[in-house]
Design a protein around this motif. Sequence first.
Motif, PDB file in Angstrom:
ATOM      1  N   ALA A  10      -0.400 -15.477  -3.168  1.00  0.00           N
ATOM      2  CA  ALA A  10      -0.715 -16.572  -4.097  1.00  0.00           C
ATOM      3  C   ALA A  10       0.565 -17.114  -4.736  1.00  0.00           C
ATOM      4  CB  ALA A  10      -1.716 -16.106  -5.161  1.00  0.00           C
ATOM      5  N   GLY A  11       1.660 -17.097  -3.981  1.00  0.00           N
ATOM      6  CA  GLY A  11       2.919 -17.651  -4.482  1.00  0.00           C
ATOM      7  C   GLY A  11       3.658 -16.738  -5.458  1.00  0.00           C
ATOM      8  N   LEU A  12       3.170 -15.513  -5.638  1.00  0.00           N
ATOM      9  CA  LEU A  12       3.809 -14.590  -6.590  1.00  0.00           C
ATOM     10  C   LEU A  12       4.360 -13.383  -5.836  1.00  0.00           C
ATOM     11  CD1 LEU A  12       0.963 -14.796  -9.210  1.00  0.00           C
ATOM     12  CD2 LEU A  12       3.282 -15.685  -9.534  1.00  0.00           C
ATOM     13  N   SER A  13       5.532 -12.905  -6.283  1.00  0.00           N
ATOM     14  CA  SER A  13       6.145 -11.753  -5.622  1.00  0.00           C
ATOM     15  C   SER A  13       5.499 -10.464  -6.142  1.00  0.00           C
ATOM     16  CB  SER A  13       7.645 -11.714  -5.932  1.00  0.00           C
ATOM     17  OG  SER A  13       7.817 -11.450  -7.307  1.00  0.00           O
ATOM     18  N   ALA A  14       5.748  -9.368  -5.406  1.00  0.00           N
ATOM     19  CA  ALA A  14       5.217  -8.065  -5.843  1.00  0.00           C
ATOM     20  C   ALA A  14       5.777  -7.715  -7.227  1.00  0.00           C
ATOM     21  CB  ALA A  14       5.571  -6.994  -4.820  1.00  0.00           C
ATOM     22  N   ALA A  15       7.050  -8.062  -7.472  1.00  0.00           N
ATOM     23  CA  ALA A  15       7.646  -7.744  -8.785  1.00  0.00           C
ATOM     24  C   ALA A  15       6.919  -8.511  -9.894  1.00  0.00           C
ATOM     25  CB  ALA A  15       9.137  -8.078  -8.774  1.00  0.00           C
ATOM     26  N   GLU A  16       6.629  -9.786  -9.629  1.00  0.00           N
ATOM     27  CA  GLU A  16       5.914 -10.583 -10.652  1.00  0.00           C
ATOM     28  C   GLU A  16       4.511 -10.020 -10.895  1.00  0.00           C
ATOM     29  OE1 GLU A  16       7.680 -15.091 -10.204  1.00  0.00           O
ATOM     30  OE2 GLU A  16       6.582 -14.275  -8.494  1.00  0.00           O
ATOM     31  N   LEU A  17       3.871  -9.596  -9.822  1.00  0.00           N
ATOM     32  CA  LEU A  17       2.505  -9.066  -9.987  1.00  0.00           C
ATOM     33  C   LEU A  17       2.518  -7.688 -10.655  1.00  0.00           C
ATOM     34  CD1 LEU A  17       1.048 -10.346  -6.603  1.00  0.00           C
ATOM     35  CD2 LEU A  17       0.457 -11.165  -8.889  1.00  0.00           C
ATOM     36  N   ARG A  18       3.562  -6.906 -10.367  1.00  0.00           N
ATOM     37  CA  ARG A  18       3.663  -5.583 -11.045  1.00  0.00           C
ATOM     38  C   ARG A  18       3.787  -5.790 -12.556  1.00  0.00           C
ATOM     39  NH1 ARG A  18       6.981  -3.913  -6.554  1.00  0.00           N
ATOM     40  NH2 ARG A  18       8.862  -4.392  -7.743  1.00  0.00           N
ATOM     41  N   ASP A  19       4.580  -6.792 -12.947  1.00  0.00           N
ATOM     42  CA  ASP A  19       4.716  -7.103 -14.380  1.00  0.00           C
ATOM     43  C   ASP A  19       3.396  -7.616 -14.947  1.00  0.00           C
ATOM     44  OD1 ASP A  19       7.285  -6.445 -14.531  1.00  0.00           O
ATOM     45  OD2 ASP A  19       8.078  -8.492 -14.815  1.00  0.00           O
ATOM     46  N   ARG A  20       2.793  -8.531 -14.217  1.00  0.00           N
ATOM     47  CA  ARG A  20       1.554  -9.166 -14.683  1.00  0.00           C
ATOM     48  C   ARG A  20       0.464  -8.127 -14.936  1.00  0.00           C
ATOM     49  NH1 ARG A  20      -0.210 -14.670 -13.372  1.00  0.00           N
ATOM     50  NH2 ARG A  20      -2.454 -14.835 -13.656  1.00  0.00           N
ATOM     51  N   TRP A  21       0.390  -7.128 -14.055  1.00  0.00           N
ATOM     52  CA  TRP A  21      -0.692  -6.142 -14.159  1.00  0.00           C
ATOM     53  C   TRP A  21      -0.198  -4.797 -14.687  1.00  0.00           C
ATOM     54  CZ3 TRP A  21      -1.908  -8.085  -8.644  1.00  0.00           C
ATOM     55  CH2 TRP A  21      -2.598  -9.302  -8.730  1.00  0.00           C
ATOM     56  N   ASN A  22       1.065  -4.782 -15.091  1.00  0.00           N
ATOM     57  CA  ASN A  22       1.598  -3.606 -15.756  1.00  0.00           C
ATOM     58  C   ASN A  22       1.384  -2.324 -14.952  1.00  0.00           C
ATOM     59  OD1 ASN A  22       2.811  -2.181 -17.778  1.00  0.00           O
ATOM     60  ND2 ASN A  22       0.889  -1.882 -18.935  1.00  0.00           N
ATOM     61  N   ARG A  23       1.848  -2.324 -13.707  1.00  0.00           N
ATOM     62  CA  ARG A  23       1.732  -1.131 -12.856  1.00  0.00           C
ATOM     63  C   ARG A  23       2.842  -1.144 -11.813  1.00  0.00           C
ATOM     64  NH1 ARG A  23      -3.788  -1.189 -11.889  1.00  0.00           N
ATOM     65  NH2 ARG A  23      -3.682  -2.488 -13.726  1.00  0.00           N
ATOM     66  N   GLU A  24       3.116   0.051 -11.292  1.00  0.00           N
ATOM     67  CA  GLU A  24       4.216   0.232 -10.341  1.00  0.00           C
ATOM     68  C   GLU A  24       3.852  -0.187  -8.927  1.00  0.00           C
ATOM     69  OE1 GLU A  24       7.431   1.270 -10.698  1.00  0.00           O
ATOM     70  OE2 GLU A  24       6.872   0.845 -12.773  1.00  0.00           O
ATOM     71  N   ASP A  25       2.583   0.057  -8.559  1.00  0.00           N
ATOM     72  CA  ASP A  25       2.243  -0.041  -7.140  1.00  0.00           C
ATOM     73  C   ASP A  25       1.332  -1.220  -6.827  1.00  0.00           C
ATOM     74  OD1 ASP A  25       3.027   2.858  -5.795  1.00  0.00           O
ATOM     75  OD2 ASP A  25       2.725   2.868  -7.966  1.00  0.00           O
TER      76      ASP A  25
END
Length: 268
Positions: A10-25
């Motif tokens: 959805a145009g977001l990187s894994a790093a951005e999504l890890r931040d967004r959802w506050n989790r490592e994996d």
Amino acid sequence: MTTRKAKTWAGLSAAELRDRWNREDVHLYGAVDSTNDLARELADGGAPAGTVVLAREQKGGRGRAGRSWHSPAGGLYLSMVFRPGRVENPELLPLLAGLGIVRELERRFEGLRPGLKWPNDLMAEDRKVGGILSEAVWGDEGIRHLVIGAGVNVAPLKSGAPRGLRSRASSLEAVLERDVPLEEVADAVIAGLEAFVPRAPERLDAALLSLADRYDWLRDRRVGVTPLDGGDSVAGTCVGIAPDGALLFRPDRGALRRLTRVSVEAES
Ligand code: BTN
């Protein structure tokens, strides 16, 4: 199929999504067979609770009772790993996942009046817009890990979708008549999955029962129920959800029943 990790979803990187959802994996893929299968492999390899697997599309998406799940690009395909350990009433887990998700969808998408078709079909405007598949692996100490996968139709169904599906299913964008960002649906699904499943009670307490009552799409509907392990369909009316998560069903002939391992077809 060869499964390759994707750089974005959805145009977001894994790093951005890890931040967004506050989790490592957070694991992102393009086309996969099934996110539940990938999440299970990760869980077998020790992935922690809260691990999220997302794919842009699924080629072998799986539904409840051995059915397939039509999974073209434009939908949400998300699986999450849980490690609940000993659970007093595992039958309740799918219902708890569904209740959490419909509540979050309603909170976050103004104008959406979602329902939950027992145990965990996500409904809107009397059509199915999503489903949930819960798969547990058991060990000596109870559930070793649990993967819960949610599929939500976000973009409208295309003309290529199976004919039977088009008459019974819809999508969030079709119901809301606006664009719905995939990542906002994922926000709702993740919050919904984490609302009740990690601390699953043995029975629905008063608050959960009132939530179940509020979203119960089957209540007072005429249905046919069929045992998952085979047998004839029985006609009757659904009358609610019991504290242990069973479906309360009044057959046309005979006494009120508590049902667990059945599939339910509403009369049209
Ligand atoms: C159902 O309603 O029958 C359940 C559908 C569950 C579909 C989701 S999509 C993400 C995850 N991966 C799968 O293969 N199935 C679930």
